[in-house]
Design an enzyme around this catalytic site. Structure first.
Site, short mmCIF file in Angstrom:
data_model
loop_
_atom_site.label_atom_id
_atom_site.label_comp_id
_atom_site.label_asym_id
_atom_site.label_seq_id
_atom_site.Cartn_x
_atom_site.Cartn_y
_atom_site.Cartn_z
N HIS A 216 0.98 -1.33 -0.10
CA HIS A 216 -0.04 0.07 -0.04
C HIS A 216 0.89 1.24 -0.08
CE1 HIS A 216 -3.66 -2.05 0.18
NE2 HIS A 216 -3.28 -2.82 0.81
N LYS A 247 -1.69 -1.78 -7.33
CA LYS A 247 -2.38 -0.67 -6.83
C LYS A 247 -1.70 0.48 -7.32
CE LYS A 247 -3.85 -3.97 -3.21
NZ LYS A 247 -3.41 -4.86 -1.99
C1 LIG Z 1 -3.69 -6.58 -1.89
C2 LIG Z 1 -2.68 -6.76 -0.98
C3 LIG Z 1 -1.72 -7.68 -1.30
C4 LIG Z 1 -1.88 -8.69 -2.50
O1 LIG Z 1 -1.35 -7.83 -3.61
P1 LIG Z 1 -2.06 -8.16 -4.90
O2 LIG Z 1 -1.11 -7.71 -5.92
O3 LIG Z 1 -3.53 -7.43 -4.94
O4 LIG Z 1 -2.40 -9.63 -5.02
C5 LIG Z 1 -0.82 -8.17 -0.42
N1 LIG Z 1 -0.58 -7.59 0.72
C6 LIG Z 1 -1.36 -6.52 1.12
C7 LIG Z 1 -1.43 -5.88 2.64
C8 LIG Z 1 -2.32 -5.99 0.36
O5 LIG Z 1 -3.28 -5.27 0.79
#
Ligand SMILES: *Cc1c(COP(=O)(O)O)cnc(C)c1O
Length: 407
Positions: A216, A247
């Site tokens: 994040h 993200k």
């Molecule tokens: C979304 C998320 C993931 C997984 O990432 P993706 O690329 O969506 O599979 C891993 N760790 C955290 C803390 C997340 O919020």
């Protein structure tokens, strides 16, 4: 066994508990994000998305789209294999170089998602290092928990962000026992940030490795978008930094960045890396373009942070409670699963505002919330509309006007 009856009764049980998940069928409009079409039985309505993890709008950025178009036109659609068998394309190689550079590490390794990167990397390290103890923050993401569980290594859970509890667990182990501290920088549901420096100090003192999920934070913090560890000048102190391309970078995929030998070790032993088709080259090219762009452009980060501050101030003025935290995530606390779902439904139906309700088991019971993620592409008019709508629904929730029975 009557299999279908079993499936149905389990689903009914979920519904009774208020935990049955309903997805919004969205069609984003290129160039017009955060606006999208929402498909509902035979109709389409316009909505504004307020809960996307495409935090900076990079999934719509012309630089990213051009890189993806260009890659498709030059090299075609899929990678055509696992990395081992003909699936390593030049776009993957370039992207891994870009990621290693982003985090100041010798190497990086791509996976098909952030989930898979945590599952495979933690699973492999903890399983293969003899007698490894994993010390895991109590609020770690499901992908880390599953990776650790899969490794079958011994694990201990430390109280979320609690340094004294972490030290207690470290101190009771022999100094020479291999240990891996697994944690996140920005926690996605409360938006709080780990004391990374102090955790690294403890890791040094007790001879432990550190594994930091910056999912994040990558793209979002630090002068080049390297995450919280970059912002705080700590990247070199972490053994492994893990991130996502899905993200803030707006595409998809996951990765780890670490020493050459550690990365080579995971590359060589992780089933979840070896036996699966590589990401499409165009996805790698898009991610590469997003990372490069955010290494030099501060505009998106500045603008996003300004929108976050604006939304927070407006929520305060409207008397709507939200968790104060040092990140870009704004959890508006409802504290009741039915009300949370009701507000979310009415926001969508009546106001064209999409904010997914976050209920148990994603968050503890009694802390149900609406998780708002402002982005540079939300306009002032979007913010006005959001605050007006939330204000009205909040008032209705406080009074007895909420049609509980209808839910
Ligand atoms: C979304 C998320 C993931 C997984 O990432 P993706 O690329 O969506 O599979 C891993 N760790 C955290 C803390 C997340 O919020």
């Amino acid at each position: 066994m009557d299999y279908q009856t079993y499936f149905r009764s389990e689903l009914d049980h979920l519904r009774e508990q208020g935990n049955y998940r309903v997805f919004a069928d969205l069609e984003r409009e290129r160039g017009n994000f955060p606006n999208a079409d929402n498909h509902i039985s035979n109709a389409v309505r316009k909505v504004t998305i307020w809960c996307s993890n495409d935090y900076l709008g990079m999934g719509q950025h012309p630089t990213v789209l051009n890189a993806m178009h260009d890659a498709i036109d030059r090299v075609g659609a899929g990678a055509g294999g696992t990395r081992n068998i003909s699936g390593t394309t030049h776009h993957h190689v370039l992207l891994e170089r870009e990621l290693a550079d982003l985090h100041g590490k010798e190497s990086a390794l791509l996976f098909t998602s952030g989930y898979v990167s945590n599952w495979a990397a933690l699973g492999t390290l903890a399983a293969k290092i003899p007698n490894c103890l994993v010390i895991s923050d109590s609020l770690n993401h499901a992908s880390m928990i599953e990776g650790i569980r899969h490794s079958k290594a011994e694990r201990k859970i430390w109280k979320h962000n609690d340094l004294a509890d972490l030290e207690r667990l470290l101190a009771e182990q022999p100094l020479d026992r291999p240990k891996l501290i697994a944690f996140e920088s920005v926690y996605s549901m409360d938006g709080d940030i780990a004391p990374i420096r102090e955790i690294c100090d403890l890791a040094d003192k007790y001879n432990a490795m550190t594994y930091l999920d910056e999912v994040h934070a990558v793209g979002m913090y630090g002068p080049r978008g390297g995450g919280i560890a970059e912002r705080e000048g700590l990247m070199d102190r972490l053994t492994v930094i893990e991130g996502t391309l899905g993200k803030a970078f707006g595409v998809m995929g996951g990765y780890i960045a670490a020493s050459r030998d550690l990365v080579d070790f995971v590359r060589s032993f992780a089933s979840g890396f070896i036996f699966t088709t590589a990401l499409p080259p165009a996805v790698a090219a898009g991610a590469c373009a997003a990372i490069k762009h955010l290494k030099t452009s501060q505009t998106e980060r500045d603008s996003q942070q300004a929108k976050v501050a604006e939304v927070r101030a407006r929520l305060d003025a409207a008397g709507i409670p939200h968790i104060e935290n040092p990140s870009h995530i704004i959890p508006v606390m409802v504290g009741d699963p039915v009300k949370c779902k009701w507000i979310s439904d009415v926001l969508m139906d009546r106001y064209g505002i999409y904010i997914q309700p976050i209920n148990y088991p994603t968050v503890p019971k009694g802390t149900e919330r609406l998780r708002i993620t402002p982005s540079p592409v939300h306009s002032d008019a979007d913010i006005d509309h959001l605050i007006d709508a939330l204000g009205e629904l909040w008032a209705q929730c406080q009074s007895a006007q909420m049609p509980m029975a209808a839910q």
